[in-house]
Scaffold this motif. Structure first.
Motif, PDB file in Angstrom:
ATOM      1  N   SER A  46       4.963  17.786   9.872  1.00 14.96           N
ATOM      2  CA  SER A  46       3.889  15.983  10.237  1.00 14.96           C
ATOM      3  C   SER A  46       5.838  15.750   9.805  1.00 14.96           C
ATOM      4  O   SER A  46       6.502  15.950   8.370  1.00 14.96           O
TER       5      SER A  46
ATOM      6  N   ARG B 276      -4.916   5.714   1.441  1.00 13.77           N
ATOM      7  CA  ARG B 276      -3.834   6.431   1.555  1.00 13.77           C
ATOM      8  C   ARG B 276      -4.144   7.734   1.145  1.00 13.77           C
ATOM      9  O   ARG B 276      -5.498   7.978   0.885  1.00 13.77           O
ATOM     10  N   SER B 277      -3.777   9.206   0.950  1.00 14.34           N
ATOM     11  CA  SER B 277      -4.127  10.411   1.147  1.00 14.34           C
ATOM     12  C   SER B 277      -3.677  11.443  -0.133  1.00 14.34           C
ATOM     13  O   SER B 277      -2.090  10.935  -0.463  1.00 14.34           O
TER      14      SER B 277
ATOM     15  N   SER C 235      -3.185   3.200  13.561  1.00 11.97           N
ATOM     16  CA  SER C 235      -3.673   3.855  11.724  1.00 11.97           C
ATOM     17  C   SER C 235      -4.736   4.337  11.699  1.00 11.97           C
ATOM     18  O   SER C 235      -6.165   4.173  12.765  1.00 11.97           O
ATOM     19  N   PRO C 236      -4.729   5.531  10.861  1.00 11.77           N
ATOM     20  CA  PRO C 236      -6.112   6.508  11.168  1.00 11.77           C
ATOM     21  C   PRO C 236      -7.126   5.681  11.289  1.00 11.77           C
ATOM     22  O   PRO C 236      -7.701   4.387  10.482  1.00 11.77           O
TER      23      PRO C 236
ATOM     24  N   LEU D  52       5.261   8.375   6.811  1.00  7.53           N
ATOM     25  CA  LEU D  52       4.922   7.552   8.114  1.00  7.53           C
ATOM     26  C   LEU D  52       5.691   6.312   7.948  1.00  7.53           C
ATOM     27  O   LEU D  52       5.460   5.726   9.510  1.00  7.53           O
TER      28      LEU D  52
ATOM     29  N   LEU E  82      -1.415   6.577   4.244  1.00  5.97           N
ATOM     30  CA  LEU E  82      -1.329   6.415   5.595  1.00  5.97           C
ATOM     31  C   LEU E  82      -0.975   5.320   6.895  1.00  5.97           C
ATOM     32  O   LEU E  82      -1.377   5.621   7.864  1.00  5.97           O
TER      33      LEU E  82
ATOM     34  N   ARG F 147      -0.023   9.735  -0.240  1.00  3.32           N
ATOM     35  CA  ARG F 147       0.645  10.413   0.667  1.00  3.32           C
ATOM     36  C   ARG F 147      -0.527   8.559   1.410  1.00  3.32           C
ATOM     37  O   ARG F 147      -1.460   8.414   1.720  1.00  3.32           O
TER      38      ARG F 147
ATOM     39  N   ARG G 274      -0.461  -1.786   3.738  1.00 10.93           N
ATOM     40  CA  ARG G 274      -0.986  -2.026   1.788  1.00 10.93           C
ATOM     41  C   ARG G 274      -0.630  -2.571   0.868  1.00 10.93           C
ATOM     42  O   ARG G 274      -1.884  -2.555   0.488  1.00 10.93           O
TER      43      ARG G 274
END
Length: 333
Positions: free
Chosen positions: A323, A314-315, A257-258, A326, A182, A180, A188
């Motif tokens: 949620s 990514r996760s 971003s995270p 994205l 992020l 998934r 990416r």
């Protein structure tokens, strides 16, 4: 029993239980150990080269024509033989850790603690397979009298082993859901381009090494390149990698971003700068052996940090309830 004996017994029992019935935490420790030993043998391999011990054991698989261990040989000093033979012994440590990872991954899946995670078994199996491939290729390196092409491939195989070990470490800390993202898909893509650029940088680095003065033995051949040209090419790729890293860091901050992705890129950027300082210093100091070893260590750290960036974007954990997707949420300007 004394208190020391009890402590030793408890540690042995605890180790046996944690190994034979591992958790994802203990398996990650084995995976991290695999990363460390693969980096270690890469650096000690460079130590063999800069100490002119590449043919310290002039045959393979034996050290000398008549012995598997160092023995008196007229054309090689005991020091050079000890260095080369010591590096060969480290191979068994890497193999032992690789087998431990494979057993731990298999037990992790079969005991139900990581049901369906056959990807961990696949990644773990690459370690002992890779060690055997490296050992066979190392024999070719010796038999070709340290031909720079075979030496270069030997190093790049180590880089591939580090990739497999780090991927195993990273995947062991994730879930089994589909990937998934992020961050935005363009970011990416930029991350993937950065990893490819670091790979190209490593290839350029081995060309410089195969052209430069540290051949591993006076009898070894060299690439027929102009050292100034290949060094300049290597430096140009360094600047491309640094520029891509800065662009990625800027894009991650721009899109909020995270934090873990931003931290990963920031660490990579810092390691690249340190590696650049080492590289330019060794060049202006006529490539001293000590700085060569430090530069090889730095190259492995840059590679690991670049891989970490991709995994941080990514996760595979379950999607939190409520949620939103994205891609529409973080558009780039």
């Amino acid at each position: 029993m004394t208190s020391l004996s009890i402590q030793i017994r408890d540690r042995v029992i605890g180790f046996h239980r944690s190994y034979w019935r591992p958790s994802t935490v203990t398996f990650r420790r084995w995976a991290l150990a695999s990363v460390v030993v693969n980096v270690g043998i890469t650096v000690t391999g460079a130590g063999v080269r800069v100490s002119k011990s590449g043919l310290g054991c002039p045959t393979w698989p034996k050290c000398t024509p008549d012995s598997y261990i160092p023995a008196q040989h007229d054309s090689h000093s005991p020091f050079n033989m000890a260095i080369e033979f010591g590096n060969r012994l480290i191979t068994f440590l890497v193999l032992a850790v690789g087998i431990a990872c494979l057993v731990a991954a298999t037990r992790l899946v079969r005991t139900g603690r990581a049901r369906g995670r056959r990807d961990l078994i696949l990644l773990a199996s690459l370690q002992p397979i890779g060690v055997l491939a490296q050992a066979l290729w190392g024999g070719l390196v010796v038999r070709t009298m340290l031909n720079p092409f075979t030496v270069s491939v030997h190093f790049l195989l180590s880089i591939a082993m580090i990739w497999a070990a780090y991927a195993m470490f990273a995947r062991a800390g994730e879930g089994h859901e589909p990937p998934r993202p992020l961050v935005h898909r363009h970011i990416r893509t930029l991350g993937s381009v950065l990893v490819a650029a670091v790979g190209a940088l490593l290839v350029a680095g081995v060309v410089v090494t195969g052209t430069g003065p540290h051949s591993g033995d006076a009898a070894a051949s060299r690439f027929d390149f102009d050292i100034r040209d290949v060094t300049q090419l290597h430096a140009d790729i360094v600047w491309i990698v640094v520029g891509l890293t800065f662009a990625l860091l800027f894009a991650l901050h721009l899109t909020d971003s995270p934090a873990r992705a931003r931290r990963a890129v920031l660490v990579l950027f810092a390691v690249e700068l340190a590696q650049g300082v080492i590289g330019y210093t060794q060049y202006f100091l006529a490539i001293p052996a000590g700085l060569v070893l430090l530069h090889v260590l730095g190259s492995t750290l840059v590679w690991i940090c670049a891989l970490r960036v991709v995994f941080a974007m990514r996760s595979r954990d379950p999607v939190p309830s409520g949620s939103e997707p994205l891609e529409p949420a973080t558009p780039l300007p």
